[in-house]
Design an enzyme around this catalytic site. Structure first.
Site, PDB file in Angstrom:
ATOM      1  N   LYS A 132       0.241  -7.709  12.773  1.00  0.00           N
ATOM      2  CA  LYS A 132      -0.746  -6.772  12.258  1.00  0.00           C
ATOM      3  C   LYS A 132      -2.035  -7.041  13.021  1.00  0.00           C
ATOM      4  O   LYS A 132      -2.584  -8.139  12.958  1.00  0.00           O
ATOM      5  CB  LYS A 132      -0.944  -6.971  10.758  1.00  0.00           C
ATOM      6  CG  LYS A 132      -1.917  -5.967  10.153  1.00  0.00           C
ATOM      7  CD  LYS A 132      -2.010  -6.066   8.635  1.00  0.00           C
ATOM      8  CE  LYS A 132      -2.917  -4.971   8.100  1.00  0.00           C
ATOM      9  NZ  LYS A 132      -3.010  -4.931   6.640  1.00  0.00           N
ATOM     10  N   THR A 177       0.819  -1.212   0.000  1.00  0.00           N
ATOM     11  CA  THR A 177       0.000   0.000   0.000  1.00  0.00           C
ATOM     12  C   THR A 177       0.851   1.259   0.000  1.00  0.00           C
ATOM     13  O   THR A 177       0.440   2.300  -0.520  1.00  0.00           O
ATOM     14  CB  THR A 177      -0.936  -0.023   1.229  1.00  0.00           C
ATOM     15  OG1 THR A 177      -1.816  -1.128   1.068  1.00  0.00           O
ATOM     16  CG2 THR A 177      -1.758   1.232   1.365  1.00  0.00           C
ATOM     17  N   THR A 185       1.580  -4.454   4.177  1.00  0.00           N
ATOM     18  CA  THR A 185       1.431  -4.730   5.608  1.00  0.00           C
ATOM     19  C   THR A 185       0.823  -6.106   5.896  1.00  0.00           C
ATOM     20  O   THR A 185       0.976  -6.628   6.993  1.00  0.00           O
ATOM     21  CB  THR A 185       0.558  -3.644   6.285  1.00  0.00           C
ATOM     22  OG1 THR A 185      -0.738  -3.647   5.675  1.00  0.00           O
ATOM     23  CG2 THR A 185       1.198  -2.282   6.174  1.00  0.00           C
ATOM     24  N   ASP A 186       0.140  -6.700   4.894  1.00  0.00           N
ATOM     25  CA  ASP A 186      -0.597  -7.949   5.156  1.00  0.00           C
ATOM     26  C   ASP A 186       0.301  -9.091   5.655  1.00  0.00           C
ATOM     27  O   ASP A 186      -0.095  -9.844   6.546  1.00  0.00           O
ATOM     28  CB  ASP A 186      -1.322  -8.417   3.890  1.00  0.00           C
ATOM     29  CG  ASP A 186      -2.484  -7.512   3.506  1.00  0.00           C
ATOM     30  OD1 ASP A 186      -2.820  -6.605   4.298  1.00  0.00           O
ATOM     31  OD2 ASP A 186      -3.052  -7.710   2.413  1.00  0.00           O
ATOM     32  N   GLU A 238      -2.619 -29.446  27.866  1.00  0.00           N
ATOM     33  CA  GLU A 238      -3.714 -30.423  27.790  1.00  0.00           C
ATOM     34  C   GLU A 238      -3.396 -31.539  26.797  1.00  0.00           C
ATOM     35  O   GLU A 238      -4.134 -32.503  26.673  1.00  0.00           O
ATOM     36  CB  GLU A 238      -5.019 -29.723  27.374  1.00  0.00           C
ATOM     37  CG  GLU A 238      -5.631 -28.880  28.480  1.00  0.00           C
ATOM     38  CD  GLU A 238      -6.972 -28.302  28.070  1.00  0.00           C
ATOM     39  OE1 GLU A 238      -7.919 -29.070  27.827  1.00  0.00           O
ATOM     40  OE2 GLU A 238      -7.069 -27.063  27.979  1.00  0.00           O
ATOM     41  N   TYR A 260      -8.266   0.909  -3.500  1.00  0.00           N
ATOM     42  CA  TYR A 260      -7.012   1.255  -4.166  1.00  0.00           C
ATOM     43  C   TYR A 260      -6.338  -0.017  -4.643  1.00  0.00           C
ATOM     44  O   TYR A 260      -6.746  -1.121  -4.290  1.00  0.00           O
ATOM     45  CB  TYR A 260      -6.075   2.015  -3.211  1.00  0.00           C
ATOM     46  CG  TYR A 260      -5.595   1.152  -2.066  1.00  0.00           C
ATOM     47  CD1 TYR A 260      -6.371   0.989  -0.922  1.00  0.00           C
ATOM     48  CD2 TYR A 260      -4.387   0.463  -2.147  1.00  0.00           C
ATOM     49  CE1 TYR A 260      -5.957   0.178   0.114  1.00  0.00           C
ATOM     50  CE2 TYR A 260      -3.962  -0.360  -1.109  1.00  0.00           C
ATOM     51  CZ  TYR A 260      -4.755  -0.486   0.014  1.00  0.00           C
ATOM     52  OH  TYR A 260      -4.348  -1.308   1.034  1.00  0.00           O
TER      53      TYR A 260
END
Ligand code: ASP
Length: 356
Positions: A187, A35, A114-115, A305, A48
């Site tokens: 993120k 981005t 950023t993903d 567990e 975008y």
């Protein structure tokens, strides 16, 4: 003590040479898209396309960075980071390993979507072996948006990469005026500029007025994987658990060439009774199984567990599922021994401030 003295000497040398000769540090930018390089038709809408603007345009948009450092850069790829691949990771790591050999380069900035930034940050942390700062940055708003966050994020990332105080801290992420360690950062918000956090530890530092301040000492990870010459990485996938999960998807993974499965379990990495037999079968076939958790904070601990020893499962400790996948892929380039791989997960968790 010896290591501390040599770090001090290196920092002093850099500071003295920069003060004495009035030199700005050299920072090299590797651009991969995202981005920060995105454009949209409207400056106020959220629609975008990522990865449209080339590296020189990004650098030219922030002339202030030239006051901090001498900056040059190159385009590696120009993609949305949702399309990040093993091939790009390997290429990026190889290029950085090459660049850090150059004595004229003091630090590196990687611009990135950023993903998947947290995954790339960890991949580079584990494959690039250098005390020089490697800093990832990006943007939550495209370059055409009102109050685009990319220019200040790029400026701040250059500040971090140019600072001698960033040396020997491993790969860092600089977003929204904060610095985070690769192993910690996630993120946490889909759209806010305040998206990147280190939920278990808090950020490593902050950037203000062109300076970075670190809150505490932080060492580089002791783990390093040599990826020289590698063209591909072992296939590792993630099963995301939920109430009422059926075994279909997990079963399909057993005959699809996976060498490792990350189980994003519920709670402390717990496994639904429908999935348990599939994971046992996976182990019988030699597929590595790592228990992680879909819960965003806290560790997935050994022998809680689930009887990990009996099933030969690995517990991911402080790594979330997507970061566990990165470590497992790299681990599998070296060994298929589950106990050795458990050691890798233990040791990466111990070097982090939250490690227990
Ligand atoms: N989809 C974009 C990417 O990861 C989002 C961003 O960069 O913020 O490339």
């Amino acid at each position: 003590m010896k290591r501390f003295a040599s770090i001090l000497a290196a920092v002093a040398l850099i500071l003295i040479s920069h003060i004495a000769f009035g030199q700005r540090p050299n920072v090299y930018i590797l651009a991969t898209g995202g981005t920060i390089a995105g454009t949209g038709a409207s400056s106020t809408g959220t629609a975008y396309s990522a990865g449209q603007v080339a590296i020189q345009t990004l650098i030219d948009a922030v002339p202030q960075i030239q006051e901090i450092a001498q900056v040059r850069g190159e385009q590696v790829v120009n993609i949305g980071s949702q399309d990040m691949s093993d091939e790009v990771w390997l290429r990026l790591a190889e290029r950085i390993n090459e660049l850090v050999q150059d004595p004229d380069i003091d630090g590196i900035v990687v611009t990135h979507g950023t993903d998947t930034m947290e995954e790339t940050a960890l991949f580079l942390d584990l494959t690039v072996n250098t005390p020089k700062p490697i800093v990832l940055t990006g943007a939550m708003r495209p370059s055409t948006a009102l109050s685009a966050d990319g220019p200040l994020n790029l400026f701040n990332a250059v500040v971090v990469a140019a600072s001698p105080y960033s040396r020997d801290r491993g790969v860092l992420v600089a977003m929204n005026a904060q610095v985070h360690a690769a192993s910690q950062v996630v993120k946490m918000h889909t759209t806010s500029v305040e998206s990147f956090v280190s939920p278990n530890t808090g950020p490593a530092g902050t950037i203000l007025n062109g300076n970075v301040t670190y809150y505490s000492a932080q060492a580089r990870t002791p783990l390093h994987f040599d990826i020289t010459g590698l063209q591909t990485l072992p296939k590792v996938g993630i099963i995301y658990s939920h109430a009422g999960i059926s075994s279909d998807i997990a079963t399909a993974m057993l005959s699809s060439g996976y060498q490792g499965i990350i189980h994003a379990g519920v709670g402390n990495g717990n496994i639904h009774k429908n999935i348990f037999p599939v994971l046992k079968k996976a182990r019988a076939q030699g597929i590595l199984v790592v228990r992680s958790s879909r819960v965003p904070t806290g560790p997935t601990t050994l022998e809680n567990e689930v009887d990990d020893e009996a099933y030969q499962f690995v517990a991911s400790q402080w790594l979330n599922p997507q970061k566990s996948r990165v470590l497992l892929m790299l681990a599998l380039t070296r060994t298929h021994d589950w106990q050795q791989i458990q050691e890798y997960f233990n040791s990466i968790s111990q070097y982090t401030p939250a490690g227990k």
